[in-house]
Design a protein around this motif. Structure first.
Motif, PDB file in Angstrom:
ATOM      1  N   ALA A 257       0.664  -1.140   0.017  1.00  0.00           N
ATOM      2  CA  ALA A 257      -0.302  -0.330   0.039  1.00  0.00           C
ATOM      3  C   ALA A 257       0.809   1.435  -0.270  1.00  0.00           C
ATOM      4  O   ALA A 257       2.324   0.970   0.459  1.00  0.00           O
ATOM      5  CB  ALA A 257      -1.069  -0.527   1.136  1.00  0.00           C
ATOM      6  N   PRO A 258       0.796   2.324  -0.829  1.00  0.00           N
ATOM      7  CA  PRO A 258       1.616   3.667  -0.298  1.00  0.00           C
ATOM      8  C   PRO A 258       1.656   4.325   0.780  1.00  0.00           C
ATOM      9  O   PRO A 258       0.565   3.887   1.806  1.00  0.00           O
ATOM     10  CB  PRO A 258       0.779   4.222  -1.791  1.00  0.00           C
ATOM     11  CG  PRO A 258      -1.144   3.897  -1.731  1.00  0.00           C
ATOM     12  CD  PRO A 258      -0.425   2.306  -1.452  1.00  0.00           C
ATOM     13  N   LEU A 259       2.213   4.768   0.727  1.00  0.00           N
ATOM     14  CA  LEU A 259       2.644   5.367   2.064  1.00  0.00           C
ATOM     15  C   LEU A 259       2.105   6.760   2.554  1.00  0.00           C
ATOM     16  O   LEU A 259       2.182   7.485   3.247  1.00  0.00           O
ATOM     17  CB  LEU A 259       4.194   5.308   2.202  1.00  0.00           C
ATOM     18  CG  LEU A 259       4.895   4.919   2.496  1.00  0.00           C
ATOM     19  CD1 LEU A 259       6.289   4.827   2.712  1.00  0.00           C
ATOM     20  CD2 LEU A 259       4.307   3.696   3.834  1.00  0.00           C
ATOM     21  N   MET A 260       1.481   7.372   1.654  1.00  0.00           N
ATOM     22  CA  MET A 260       0.779   8.150   1.738  1.00  0.00           C
ATOM     23  C   MET A 260      -0.043   8.054   2.388  1.00  0.00           C
ATOM     24  O   MET A 260      -1.035   7.393   3.161  1.00  0.00           O
ATOM     25  CB  MET A 260      -0.630   8.616   0.249  1.00  0.00           C
ATOM     26  CG  MET A 260       0.307   8.935  -1.515  1.00  0.00           C
ATOM     27  SD  MET A 260       0.285  10.597  -0.884  1.00  0.00           S
ATOM     28  CE  MET A 260      -0.179  10.776  -2.088  1.00  0.00           C
ATOM     29  N   GLY A 261      -0.287   9.528   3.686  1.00  0.00           N
ATOM     30  CA  GLY A 261      -0.940   9.796   4.565  1.00  0.00           C
ATOM     31  C   GLY A 261      -1.067   9.088   5.696  1.00  0.00           C
ATOM     32  O   GLY A 261      -1.681   8.994   6.974  1.00  0.00           O
ATOM     33  N   LYS A 262       0.261   8.123   5.771  1.00  0.00           N
ATOM     34  CA  LYS A 262       1.007   7.852   6.884  1.00  0.00           C
ATOM     35  C   LYS A 262       1.730   9.551   7.945  1.00  0.00           C
ATOM     36  O   LYS A 262       2.566   9.530   7.221  1.00  0.00           O
ATOM     37  CB  LYS A 262       1.933   6.802   6.445  1.00  0.00           C
ATOM     38  CG  LYS A 262       1.655   5.883   5.928  1.00  0.00           C
ATOM     39  CD  LYS A 262       0.529   4.499   7.061  1.00  0.00           C
ATOM     40  CE  LYS A 262      -0.238   4.078   6.744  1.00  0.00           C
ATOM     41  NZ  LYS A 262      -0.044   2.630   6.186  1.00  0.00           N
TER      42      LYS A 262
ATOM     43  N   PRO B  56       3.461   4.765  16.313  1.00  0.00           N
ATOM     44  CA  PRO B  56       4.131   4.720  15.136  1.00  0.00           C
ATOM     45  C   PRO B  56       2.683   4.716  13.869  1.00  0.00           C
ATOM     46  O   PRO B  56       2.287   3.688  14.111  1.00  0.00           O
ATOM     47  CB  PRO B  56       5.028   4.379  14.050  1.00  0.00           C
ATOM     48  CG  PRO B  56       5.274   3.106  15.491  1.00  0.00           C
ATOM     49  CD  PRO B  56       4.910   3.694  16.496  1.00  0.00           C
ATOM     50  N   ASP B  57       2.764   4.969  12.465  1.00  0.00           N
ATOM     51  CA  ASP B  57       2.013   4.029  11.328  1.00  0.00           C
ATOM     52  C   ASP B  57       2.526   3.276  11.029  1.00  0.00           C
ATOM     53  O   ASP B  57       1.104   2.389   9.993  1.00  0.00           O
ATOM     54  CB  ASP B  57       1.002   5.361  11.157  1.00  0.00           C
ATOM     55  CG  ASP B  57       0.451   6.694  11.479  1.00  0.00           C
ATOM     56  OD1 ASP B  57      -0.417   6.397  12.161  1.00  0.00           O
ATOM     57  OD2 ASP B  57       1.191   8.029  11.001  1.00  0.00           O
ATOM     58  N   GLU B  58       3.356   3.829  10.909  1.00  0.00           N
ATOM     59  CA  GLU B  58       3.727   3.191  10.213  1.00  0.00           C
ATOM     60  C   GLU B  58       5.996   2.507  10.576  1.00  0.00           C
ATOM     61  O   GLU B  58       6.058   3.327  11.404  1.00  0.00           O
ATOM     62  CB  GLU B  58       4.340   3.361   8.500  1.00  0.00           C
ATOM     63  CG  GLU B  58       5.078   2.414   7.207  1.00  0.00           C
ATOM     64  CD  GLU B  58       3.506   1.620   6.548  1.00  0.00           C
ATOM     65  OE1 GLU B  58       2.783   2.674   6.614  1.00  0.00           O
ATOM     66  OE2 GLU B  58       4.729   0.777   6.383  1.00  0.00           O
ATOM     67  N   VAL B  59       5.946   1.506  10.368  1.00  0.00           N
ATOM     68  CA  VAL B  59       7.228   0.915  11.695  1.00  0.00           C
ATOM     69  C   VAL B  59       8.011   0.288   9.925  1.00  0.00           C
ATOM     70  O   VAL B  59       7.806  -0.943   9.607  1.00  0.00           O
ATOM     71  CB  VAL B  59       7.116   0.072  12.666  1.00  0.00           C
ATOM     72  CG1 VAL B  59       8.717  -0.038  13.070  1.00  0.00           C
ATOM     73  CG2 VAL B  59       6.406   0.884  13.648  1.00  0.00           C
ATOM     74  N   LEU B  60       9.104   0.569   9.760  1.00  0.00           N
ATOM     75  CA  LEU B  60       9.412   0.167   8.282  1.00  0.00           C
ATOM     76  C   LEU B  60      10.946  -0.533   8.844  1.00  0.00           C
ATOM     77  O   LEU B  60      11.447  -0.270   9.517  1.00  0.00           O
ATOM     78  CB  LEU B  60       9.950   1.083   7.357  1.00  0.00           C
ATOM     79  CG  LEU B  60       8.658   1.778   6.637  1.00  0.00           C
ATOM     80  CD1 LEU B  60       8.782   2.934   5.684  1.00  0.00           C
ATOM     81  CD2 LEU B  60       7.735   0.184   6.131  1.00  0.00           C
TER      82      LEU B  60
ATOM     83  N   ALA C 175       8.426  -4.043  17.965  1.00  0.00           N
ATOM     84  CA  ALA C 175       7.657  -2.743  16.991  1.00  0.00           C
ATOM     85  C   ALA C 175       6.936  -2.130  16.743  1.00  0.00           C
ATOM     86  O   ALA C 175       6.245  -1.737  16.170  1.00  0.00           O
ATOM     87  CB  ALA C 175       8.729  -2.361  16.834  1.00  0.00           C
ATOM     88  N   GLY C 176       6.057  -4.362  16.200  1.00  0.00           N
ATOM     89  CA  GLY C 176       5.246  -4.675  15.399  1.00  0.00           C
ATOM     90  C   GLY C 176       5.352  -3.735  14.233  1.00  0.00           C
ATOM     91  O   GLY C 176       5.017  -2.356  13.485  1.00  0.00           O
ATOM     92  N   VAL C 177       6.171  -4.424  13.115  1.00  0.00           N
ATOM     93  CA  VAL C 177       7.242  -4.296  11.795  1.00  0.00           C
ATOM     94  C   VAL C 177       5.382  -4.388  10.569  1.00  0.00           C
ATOM     95  O   VAL C 177       4.915  -5.414  11.053  1.00  0.00           O
ATOM     96  CB  VAL C 177       7.727  -5.730  11.306  1.00  0.00           C
ATOM     97  CG1 VAL C 177       8.276  -4.400   9.666  1.00  0.00           C
ATOM     98  CG2 VAL C 177       9.637  -5.092  12.136  1.00  0.00           C
TER      99      VAL C 177
ATOM    100  N   ILE D 283       9.295  11.333  10.653  1.00  0.00           N
ATOM    101  CA  ILE D 283      10.319   9.948   9.982  1.00  0.00           C
ATOM    102  C   ILE D 283      10.952  10.266  10.656  1.00  0.00           C
ATOM    103  O   ILE D 283      11.914  10.861  11.106  1.00  0.00           O
ATOM    104  CB  ILE D 283      11.314   9.853   8.430  1.00  0.00           C
ATOM    105  CG1 ILE D 283      10.059  10.540   7.215  1.00  0.00           C
ATOM    106  CG2 ILE D 283      11.845   8.569   8.621  1.00  0.00           C
ATOM    107  CD1 ILE D 283      10.382  10.170   5.865  1.00  0.00           C
ATOM    108  N   PHE D 284      10.959   8.653  11.617  1.00  0.00           N
ATOM    109  CA  PHE D 284      12.183   9.078  12.660  1.00  0.00           C
ATOM    110  C   PHE D 284      13.215   7.540  13.002  1.00  0.00           C
ATOM    111  O   PHE D 284      12.477   6.726  12.353  1.00  0.00           O
ATOM    112  CB  PHE D 284      11.266   8.160  14.248  1.00  0.00           C
ATOM    113  CG  PHE D 284      10.541   8.984  14.552  1.00  0.00           C
ATOM    114  CD1 PHE D 284      10.444   9.646  15.482  1.00  0.00           C
ATOM    115  CD2 PHE D 284       9.125   8.954  14.028  1.00  0.00           C
ATOM    116  CE1 PHE D 284       9.674  11.270  16.024  1.00  0.00           C
ATOM    117  CE2 PHE D 284       8.348   9.884  14.167  1.00  0.00           C
ATOM    118  CZ  PHE D 284       8.280  10.400  15.687  1.00  0.00           C
TER     119      PHE D 284
END
Ligand SMILES: Nc1nc2c(ncn2[C@@H]2O[C@H](COP(=O)(O)OP(=O)(O)O)[C@@H](O)[C@H]2O)c(=O)[nH]1
Ligand SMILES: [Mg+2]
Length: 440
Positions: A91-96, A206-210, A232-234, A180-181
């Motif tokens: 899914a795109p990262l838009m809106g994260k 975080p909304d997203e953990v990469l 961290a729930g990747v 971005i952290f």
């Protein structure tokens, strides 16, 4: 990228497509090769086993779907299972709003953050960066420099405290689209790092953990991914350093155990060296099927007449069809490029020949426009006096008109040869035709 796996797979597919008859024995043989290949590419044994047994069940135990040969069915199933193994379209990262990067020291977190920021900016978004790595003294400065280079603000905590930095950064960059952290890494996931990541996840939410995993990490990638995931729930995986290795099975297995999708692939040290991950395209390349999807997208825009394609495959097409094909192909792009995308055809036509052909095609079009309908339908009637008239009408020399007729004959022969073969090429053309919605 993925070279050895790709090469191995195309060898395997060749075996499948050129085998005179595809039976249970050949399928078993191919499945065995496939498993060895996957293991050699560091794919986790459990995943490799699962993939192979899925293909076996679907192709040997279940009925082959109507309209498909066993050969096609095996190919299709291998393709589908590999796509499954390699994950879905991310899914795109838009809106994260808040993206946290995790991964061991040197995996490529900071570099990827720079690349991602640049790509977000290109999409018209405003990113900001927060340095959370106070373990390695030079890390915050590295991020700061990167920020300057691309014009993105960076927050650094003066007490070198990651928790304070996280809270401050969120407040300071509230109005930004994405924060971005950049977390700290260690040589191994020790207790200290584990604690830190857990706490940071709680603070940042975080909304997203990469998770960043170097492509060459090998089998340990899986265990690492599991641990990071617990902490961290990747939500997504970035495979970095894909440019430096032919094996990325470890990283793929890592993505698979976290249940997270591969989202990006790092293909170099420079700021633009980031690719979005597209498993279908990836597998098509691996299988040596060419970039079918790209071709299909293009083909959608073009209207190729059904009869015309059929005639080409069977080697019985006239100058009108020849003309239609030139038109259609010109709309699709350079001939050579198209041939490369068509499975089996790329190798059959040398590139230089393709280029020359394309130039000629343009001139041929003018000549063909000067021919009557009956001449195009029955090229055999074009005699010397007709050639003279056509040359005059099109403003091209007579020799070129002769050349066109000669080329047409050659092309007819070549297509007949390609189309008539029982092996790869015919299958390839047939497949292509099917993708366009034609039945042969
Ligand atoms: N060749 C290549 N090098 C990369 C890639 N991503 C990162 N690197 C290099 O890997 C090293 C470590 O990267 P860095 O971002 O500092 O890792 P971090 O410790 O996780 O933040 C640097 O020398 C980067 O230039 C990549 O996709 N390809
Ligand atoms: Mg770093």
């Amino acid at each position: 990228m993925f070279d050895s796996l790709g090469k191995g797979l195309s060898g395997l597919i060749r075996k499948l497509t050129t085998g005179t008859s595809v039976d249970k024995k050949l399928v078993e043989e191919i499945l065995n090769d496939l498993k060895i290949l996957l293991l050699q590419s560091d794919v986790d044994i459990k995943l490799a086993d699962e993939l192979v047994s899925n293909v076996r069940r679907k192709t040997l135990e279940e009925k082959t779907p109507a309209g498909l040969t066993l050969r096609e069915h095996v190919l299709k199933t291998i393709y589908e299972e590999l796509v499954k193994l390699l994950g879905e379209n991310p899914a795109p990262l838009m809106g994260k709003k808040r993206i946290m990067f995790v991964g061991l020291f040197g995996s490529g977190k900071t570099t990827t953050i720079g690349k991602l920021s640049k790509s977000l900016m290109k999409q018209g978004l405003k990113p900001a960066l927060v340095a959370l790595d106070y373990h390695r003294p030079a890390a915050p400065q590295q991020l700061e420099q990167l920020g300057k280079q691309i014009g993105v603000p960076v927050h650094i905590n003066s007490n070198k405290n990651p928790y304070e930095a996280a809270a401050e950064g969120m407040k300071k960059f509230e109005k930004y689209d994405t924060v971005i952290f950049d977390t700290a890494g260690r040589n191994a996931l020790d207790k200290e790092l584990a604690e830190e990541l857990k706490k940071l996840t709680e603070i940042i939410k975080p909304d997203e953990v990469l998770l960043v995993i170097p492509a060459d990490l090998g089998k340990v990638a899986k265990v690492q991914a599991e641990e990071f995931h617990k902490l961290a729930g990747v939500t997504g995986v970035v495979i970095s350093k894909m440019d430096g290795t032919a094996k990325a099975g470890g990283a793929l297995a890592a993505a698979s155990v976290t249940g997270a999708k591969v989202k990006f692939i790092g293909v170099g040290e420079k700021i633009d060296d980031l690719e979005s991950y597209d498993p279908k395209r990836f597998v098509s390349r691996l299988l040596g099927l060419g970039d079918l999807e790209t071709l299909l997208e293009k083909a959608k825009e073009v209207d190729i007449k059904k009869e015309s394609v059929e005639k080409i495959v069977e080697g019985r097409f006239n100058l009108q069809d020849f003309y239609d094909q030139i038109e259609a192909m010109q709309k699709m792009g350079p001939l050579g490029q198209i041939a490369k995308m068509v499975p089996g055809l790329g190798a059959a036509m040398p590139e230089a020949m393709m280029e020359k052909q394309e130039e000629k095609m343009k001139r041929f079009k003018h000549i063909l426009q000067s021919m009557t309908k009956s001449e195009k339908e029955n090229p055999g009637i074009v005699n010397a006096s007709r050639i003279k008239r056509i040359a005059k009408g099109s403003g091209r020399p007579e020799s070129e008109v002769r050349e066109l007729l000669d080329q047409y004959e050659k092309m007819k022969k070549m297509m007949k040869m390609l189309g008539g073969q029982a092996g790869l090429q015919r299958g390839a053309l047939k497949n292509l035709g099917k993708q366009f919605g034609f039945k042969f």
